[in-house]
Each structure stands twice: as structure tokens, then as C-alpha cells.
Design a protein around this motif. Structure first.
Motif: not given
Lengths: 181, 248
Positions: A42-57
Motif C-alpha cells: 500500500r502506497s500513494p505510489f501504487t494506489d494499492i488501498k489494502q495493506l498486507g503484511p509488510c516488512d517496512i512502513g
């Protein structure tokens, strides 16, 4: 390129100006190199709206409304490492200048008393997130692992942070490169 | 037959330095080119030990270097991890107790408080932000007083009394209620006899007292701490000299 799985990186802007995100892009061609080792969630760079498990936020901006609180908590739940990026995330920054006034005074100044207001009324659409009484630094709402000061942090500062995290090292901000403005 | 008196020495972080009778540890250290972090000390002005950043360990005991007389044989620890971490915590408190928004402050780049935080590697405020409500006094035609950034170092109070021969400022109240006041019946700077050429108007180590209309004479990137580190000795005169006003 190794077969090592890419690290998942999510970013968001809360009460910020997107300047930190613009500065992130100032890494320029180094982004290509980084994308060998990280991929965006999820990021404004990708426009993905739903956040999945991430290493870094990466969190830009302070916390000024109920939605910011929700997004920030979601990032904390899903991100192994959470980094406060830029002056606003770290101490409220320029938006925190409204902390001098009550919320009512702010709304009245902007929506009722401002000299160029047409049809003055304070917005009350139920879809609008409710404003908090003050703008807060992100570390007062959730635990933050690392801090990257600057308004905005430079592209070099972002690069150094991400290279350290990718390499499994504690991020170090060189004292000589520290800036708050 | 006369014998030369033995030179009196103090030892800072293993380095022996001489001192003269009457000098403080800070005086002796600065004369020897040793930096002890400080914000409320200014050469020639009576020290008060307000900011506590110059706290050193003298024979194992914490003392403010600016107010403690040098004495023969003192073993002093200064540049240690523990003391610098304590100094960082003090600096974080100074930031969190006021409203220090560097990106919107004219003083950025010329600000000893900011430079101190850089020197100590401060990355965040650590403590809960207080966002205090404080009065801005823009009444004076050429001098601005923004109490949001005041760290109560009292340099302006002392400079006005001791150097300018005036008595423009005072600290009122105690503890968290302490504030910088102006010694006029209205409490306004416009009714005082302060002038932009006064040391009191130039000595502020934060952006609390500013000369109006000159905040951006030097662009960001060409300001004092873009070119110097706060640990350079003798920078105080340079900082004051760089404050420009129309009457110069």
C-alpha cells in the motif's frame, strides 16, 4: 540478483504535504536498484488501498484526524518495522501550528470568517473524518521503531535508511547530515 | 631565591589544561579549545547555569561547568556517552516544552538550539509534546518576541542588564509556569527602550527574539550552522555579528 524474497514496503501520508513522498522519488535512478530488493505494498505510489503484511512502513505526516489514527494503527499492525519520516510525523510539524487554537476557532477561521469564503458553513458530511483536538506526533499514538528527520528528508537520507534496513542493520543518520528543516 | 608557582591544572577527559584564579571550568575549557556543550553561557556575561547542558562530572559529581570554579587537580569527565545522552534528553525536553517547528522558523540554520540537537544526534522529541500556549509580542517596530521558542536561558535578561545598561527583560514565575516578560507597565516590547543594535536583541540562541524583516537575508544553505558546527570554539561572537538590522 539473488533469490532472496523482496522486502515489502508500504508508505502513507497522514497530516503531511506529500513532500516526503516527493523527496523519496528524488532517489531517482537508485529506485531501480532498490526495486530489485523491495516491492511496494500500500502506497500513494501504487494506489494499492489494502495493506498486507509488510516488512517496512514509512509514515509521513502527523496525526490530525480519526482516519489518521486508524491508518496509523493499521500500519503498526501490519508492518514489522515502522519509520516516522519527516518533521510532521516526528513532532507534528507545520500542521501542529494549529495547536495554538481550539478546533472550533480553527474551523470558524477557515470556513466562516475567512474573507474569501462563499456560502460559509463548517463541513459536516458524515464521510469526513473527525478532526482531533490537536495534531499529534505519530509516536504518541503507536510505537515507532526509527525516525528520519528533515522537512523533507533528502533522497540520500531515504536511500541510506532503506539500504540499512535491507541490509539488516540499525539505520544510522550521520550527525553531519542531520537536518530538521 | 624565588620559585615559579606551579601552574594550576584541571584534567578534562584525560587532557590537562591550565586555568587562572577565578576562572570557571567553562572559561578554562574554552580558553584551551575544549568544547563543553552549552546554550545559556556567553563569554563576558555572568553565568547562571540555566540550561544544564554543560553538566560535567567533577571528581565524580555532576556540576554545571559554567558556574563551577576551576580548582587545582579536578578530574573532569565531559565528552562521555552518558553525559551526551543526558544532554540529548535535556535538549529533547527543551524542544517538547516549547513550540519548535524548525521548517517554519526564521532562525533555522542560525539556531544554536537546533545545532545543539544536531550535535547530540537528536532524531525525535522522545517526551510528550506540550504544545504550550504562549504570547507573541509583535508590538515593537523592528524586534519580534515569539515566546513559543523561548527556552528561558535568560541570556537576553543578562545581556540587557550587564551589557546594554538597560533592564528590558525578566523571567517571571517558576518551574513550568516560568515565562519571559518585558519590564514595561504594558508588558509590551514597543514600550521598552530596546533597540535592534542591543546585545539583548541579538543574543537569543533560539528564534524567540528576532530582528524583523531580516529573517531571510541569508538563504537556507548559507547560514551559520550550514558552515560551522556548534562545537567550534568562539562561535558566539560570529552568531551575534551575523544578526543584521537596519541600523547597522
Amino acid at each position: 540478483m539473488t533469490n532472496k524474497p523482496k522486502l515489502k514496503l508500504a508508505t502513507t501520508s497522514l497530516a503531511g504535504c506529500f513532500g516526503c513522498h516527493m523527496s523519496f522519488l528524488d532517489m531517482d535512478e537508485r529506485l531501480v536498484e532498490l526495486l530489485e530488493q523491495i516491492e511496494f505494498d500500500r502506497s500513494p505510489f501504487t494506489d494499492i488501498k489494502q495493506l498486507g503484511p509488510c516488512d517496512i512502513g514509512l509514515i509521513e505526516g502527523g496525526v490530525c484526524n480519526a482516519e489518521n489514527v486508524h491508518v496509523l494503527r493499521t500500519f503498526r499492525e501490519h508492518c514489522r518495522i515502522l519509520v516516522a519520516v519527516g518533521a510532521c510525523a516526528i513532532n507534528g510539524g507545520v500542521p501542529a501550528m494549529r495547536n495554538h487554537y481550539s478546533l472550533q476557532e480553527c474551523l470558524e477561521e477557515v470556513y466562516l470568517n475567512s474573507p474569501d469564503t462563499v456560502n460559509p458553513h463548517i463541513p459536516n458530511d458524515p464521510e469526513l473524518p473527525l478532526l482531533l483536538d490537536k495534531v499529534y506526533p505519530v509516536h504518541e499514538v503507536v510505537k515507532i521503531d526509527y525516525f528520519l528527520p528533515g522537512c523533507p528528508p533528502t533522497g540520500d537520507a531515504f536511500y541510506s535508511l532503506l539500504k540499512d534496513l535491507i541490509g539488516g542493520r540499525e539505520p544510522q543518520v550521520e550527525k553531519g547530515r542531520l537536518r530538521y528543516d | 631565591m624565588t620559585t615559579e608557582p606551579e601552574p594550576k591544572l584541571i584534567c578534562i577527559d584525560g587532557q590537562e589544561i591550565p586555568f587562572q584564579h577565578g576562572q570557571t571550568i567553562m572559561d578554562a575549557a574554552l580558553a584551551a579549545g575544549i568544547y563543553i556543550p552549552h546554550l545559556c553561557h556567553f563569554p563576558g556575561i555572568t553565568p547562571q547555569g540555566n540550561c544544564k547542558l554543560c553538566t560535567v562530572e567533577v571528581n565524580g559529581k555532576p556540576l554545571t561547568a559554567c558556574t563551577s570554579p576551576a580548582a587545582d587537580g579536578q578530574q573532569i569527565r565531559n565528552n562521555t556517552t552518558e553525559l551526551n545522552e543526558a544532554r540529548k534528553a535535556l535538549t529533547q525536553m527543551l524542544f517538547m516544552e516549547g513550540n519548535h517547528i524548525c521548517p517554519s522558523c526564521e532562525k533555522t540554520g542560525n539556531c544554536p538550539l537546533q545545532a545543539m540537537a544536531y550535535h547530540l544526534g537528536m532524531l525525535h522529541g522522545r517526551f510528550p509534546a506540550q504544545y504550550p500556549l504562549r504570547q507573541v509580542d509583535a508590538s515593537h517596530p523592528t524586534i519580534m518576541l515569539d515566546r513559543d521558542r523561548c527556552i528561558l536561558c535568560s541570556l537576553c535578561v543578562r545581556a540587557s542588564r550587564e551589557v546594554d545598561g538597560k533592564n528590558v527583560f525578566a523571567i517571571a514565575g517558576r518551574g513550568i509556569h516560568a515565562s519571559l516578560i518585558v519590564n514595561t507597565s504594558s508588558g509590551k516590547l514597543a514600550d521598552s527602550d530596546i533597540e535592534p543594535s542591543d546585545l539583548a536583541a541579538k543574543i537569543c540562541p533560539v528564534g524567540a527574539i528576532l530582528i524583523k524583516e531580516h529573517g531571510y537575508d541569508a538563504p537556507i544553505g548559507r547560514r551559520i550552522f550550514d558552515q560551522h558546527k556548534i562545537s567550534e570554539i568562539g562561535l558566539e561572537k560570529e552568531i551575534v555579528a551575523r544578526v543584521k538590522s537596519d541600523d547597522q
